[in-house]
Motif scaffolding. Structure first.
Motif: not given
Length: 723
Positions: A399-400, A464-465, A481-482, A662-666
């Motif tokens: 995200n940076r 991801l939790p 974020g899911s 914001r893009e989450q890691l999934t």
């Protein structure tokens, strides 16, 4: 005692523990249980139905009572959901017309006529003073009689309950999973771990307890059972003391330490003495929680135990009588003089802290040599960094890539959120690429390499939790974020709360925003009807519990975002009320039914957070016109009273923009890393059962997977995070 723990297994695993005997004719009772479960959106798997059918009828009835009670609470059907307008969603009046009718009723009542006339003369009327406003005007039974039965459709939710093993074995497995979790647990899971630890402390133990909060809970059970606690830092002792006082083992909130018995004081001081004696450098950790140590010292009386002099040193550091510079302090001293290389060399001895400091180090570095040294150090120590920390940094670095001037969102451990402009300088693309590649390579090395990977497509966009604090307890709840698809024409939100002592007024609202995050409209007690839907009416007190609902016709929504929120207008907050939860239902077109129908509930989430405004999730309309839900689990501070959707809509819109963009890691990321020459990845079509063992990743466990398959669902998704 052990039977009272059975609901924990069902809630966490959706498995029903089944005894091995006595055998009997339980088929009729099992079929009856299956039929009743369908009414609340659950059913027995074929294996579980067969297993129950072979038990005695008395045993099945006993299991049925506990199982039905547990799933009803899981979905929110354990309470009565009444509505103010008895025919809701039909018959909801215009807001002003409704208020005028309440005034007219008050003028017709001899007890309130004079007071109402006085208010009218001033030009301002307090709605709460009107007897017809804010209080149910009919009983729950009256409401049920006025509503139609649910017309079932194929789109109703069905959650399958699977067959579990012996209850004792299930409890042990759940204890090992929670105690040995590599990610921090949420509040409810910590409570469950406490209950399980009391029973399982003398049985099998996890190979490691990496999360210190979990260790504190286990240590409390060990100490109570007469076993030595597991301590290797001074903070372990502080957390244990908090656990013994029913305080906050996360140390985020101050604990009011209780008077401790002499044996307990001796155990804590002896453990503290041993830790410091083995490694005096660990005294440096005391300064981080200086005030807590001083208050604990007042309860432990270390001066009465001269046989443990090293323990006394801890309290001397806390009082400032002895110097013990913290690790963080030494790093700060180096960075204060721009000695980036010195700070990097020091941080290499603490890989996790080095990774958490990467962004700052790269921004502080003045030369390419220093930036290269930062990246090289990270590449060197990445094998020693926990998977959770490495993935968190990976998400941060991804995200940076955005330009400066974007929004930066902060969320603390209790879900409190705030947003500000991101004024940090950029992180160089070359450094980001090297760090991301190093983390991905290390993550790939740690992940399992299954021969066959079967993936539910709807699971790919589940975040991801990386922390249990980024979610909430309930049914169908996913980590913050899911993103998940929303299938249905009618969306119905609901909130339930029950006050503990003082009058408490929660207000359910829905804010509708345009694509540029500007306000389109809203539904609330001040706007009961709009083109998009209806509000069920304002309830202003809940001594016996109260519910509010909002209906939305998704096809009629004019905006791009729908933000349901719960505002506290008056009274107790989310952590003070006896009970509170939020959820939503999905229905098809003109599918009739009562205001609350458990079969249509897709989400039921506990409301337990710090703040006076709750934002559980947001609904987003995609470019394809389809709606998706994105989980937030956020709380705003709000005002002490009179919080309303009209007053916080700008704050909510600003926060929402920071979260949505914001893009989450999934799960998609981990599946991509696992895919390779040795792994065949298949997207599950929802029906086809594989002919051999697989690793299955999906929102729900399919029935009939071959023996030997590994199953990962949201309930145990944390197990997919590499250690």
């Amino acid at each position: 005692m052990i039977d009272r723990l059975e609901p924990l297994v069902i809630r966490h695993t959706l498995r029903v523990p089944t005894p091995t005997g006595p055998v009997g004719e339980g088929a009729t009772a099992a079929r009856q249980l299956d039929a009743v479960l369908l009414s609340v959106g659950f059913k027995l798997s074929a294996e579980l139905l067969e297993r129950l059918s072979g038990l005695s009828e008395e045993t099945v009835v006993r299991i049925a009572g506990r199982t039905l009670s547990t799933v009803r609470e899981l979905v929110g059907d354990h309470v009565r959901h009444n509505v103010y307008f008895i025919n809701f969603p039909a018959g909801v009046p215009d807001t002003v017309d409704f208020w005028m009718s309440c005034v007219a009723d008050a003028l017709c009542d001899e007890k309130t006529r004079a007071g109402t006339l006085d208010q009218l003369r001033t030009g301002v009327v307090n709605l709460l003073s009107l007897p017809a406003y804010g209080r149910y005007q009919h009983t729950y039974a009256d409401m049920l009689a006025a509503q139609d039965e649910l017309i079932a459709t194929a789109g109703d939710r069905i959650t399958v309950l699977h067959a579990g093993g012996d209850l004792a074995d299930e409890l042990t497995a759940l204890y090992l999973a929670l105690a040995g979790s590599d990610t921090p647990l949420g509040e409810e899971h910590r409570r469950d771990l406490r209950a399980l630890a009391e029973r399982c402390v003398d049985g099998p133990q996890p190979e490691a307890i990496p999360v210190r909060e979990n260790r504190a809970i286990v240590n409390q059970a060990r100490l109570t059972a007469g076993s030595a606690p597991l301590l290797d830092t001074v903070t372990d002792v502080l957390r244990l003391a908090c656990a013994l006082s029913d305080g906050d083992v996360t140390l985020a909130e101050a604990t009011r330490f209780r008077s401790l018995s002499r044996p307990v004081r001796r155990a804590l001081l002896a453990g503290l003495d041993a830790v410091v004696a083995a490694s005096p450098a660990k005294l440096a950790d005391v300064a981080v929680h200086r005030e807590e140590w001083k208050r604990l010292g007042e309860r432990l009386h270390p001066h009465e135990y001269p046989q443990w002099p090293h323990a006394a040193e801890v309290f001397a550091v806390a009082r400032g009588e002895r110097k013990a510079p913290s690790f963080e302090g030494r790093v700060e001293e180096l960075l204060a003089v721009n000695d980036v290389l010195g700070a990097v060399e020091l941080l290499k001895s603490a890989p996790g802290k080095l990774f958490r400091a990467l962004d700052r180090l790269l921004r502080t570095a003045l030369t390419q040599e220093e930036r290269d040294a930062v990246v090289a150090a990270a590449e060197q120590v990445v094998p020693e960094v926990s998977g959770r920390v490495a993935l968190s940094v990976r998400e941060h670095l991804h995200n940076r890539a955005r330009e400066t001037g974007e929004l930066r969102v902060f969320v603390n451990r209790r879900g409190r959120a705030w947003v500000t402009d991101d004024e940090r300088s950029v992180v160089g693309p070359a450094e980001r690429a090297r760090l991301i590649a190093a983390i991905d390579d290390e993550t790939r090395r740690r992940l399992p390499c299954p021969e066959r990977l079967l993936v539910d497509p709807d699971m790919l966009d589940v975040a991801l939790p990386l922390s249990g604090k980024a979610t909430a307890a309930g049914l169908g709840v996913l980590p913050r974020g899911s993103v998940s698809p929303v299938e249905g024409e009618l969306l119905r939100f609901f909130v339930y709360w029950k006050e503990t002592e003082q009058r408490t007024d929660f207000d359910l609202s829905a804010l509708l925003l345009n694509a540029d995050y500007s306000t389109n409209t809203w539904l609330s007690y001040t706007s009961l009807t709009e083109v998009e839907g209806e509000h069920s009416g304002d309830i202003t007190e809940a001594p016996d519990g109260a519910s509010e609902f909002i209906d939305l016709r998704l096809g009629a929504v004019r905006g791009a975002f729908v933000v349901p929120q719960v505002n506290i207008f008056a009274g107790e907050d989310f952590e003070e009320v006896e009970e509170s939860f939020f959820g939503f239902m999905l229905r098809e077109g003109e599918q009739r039914g009562r205001p609350f129908e458990p079969r249509t509930v897709r989400l039921k989430s506990e409301l337990r957070g710090a703040g006076r405004v709750a934002l559980p999730l947001v609904f987003l309309r995609g470019e394809d016109g389809r709606w998706r839900a994105k989980w937030l689990h956020l709380y705003l501070k709000g005002s002490p009273s009179a919080n309303r959707v009209e007053e916080n809509r700008v704050t909510v819109a600003t926060l929402l923009r920071g979260i949505v963009e914001r893009e989450q890691l999934t799960v998609r990321h981990l599946v991509g890393l696992m895919a390779g020459e040795a792994t065949t990845v298949t997207l599950w079509d929802g029906e086809t059962v594989p002919d051999g063992p697989v690793t299955y990743i999906g929102l729900r466990r399919p029935d009939g997977l071959p023996e030997g398959s590994r199953i990962v669902t949201p309930e145990n998704l944390r197990d997919l995070i590499p250690a």
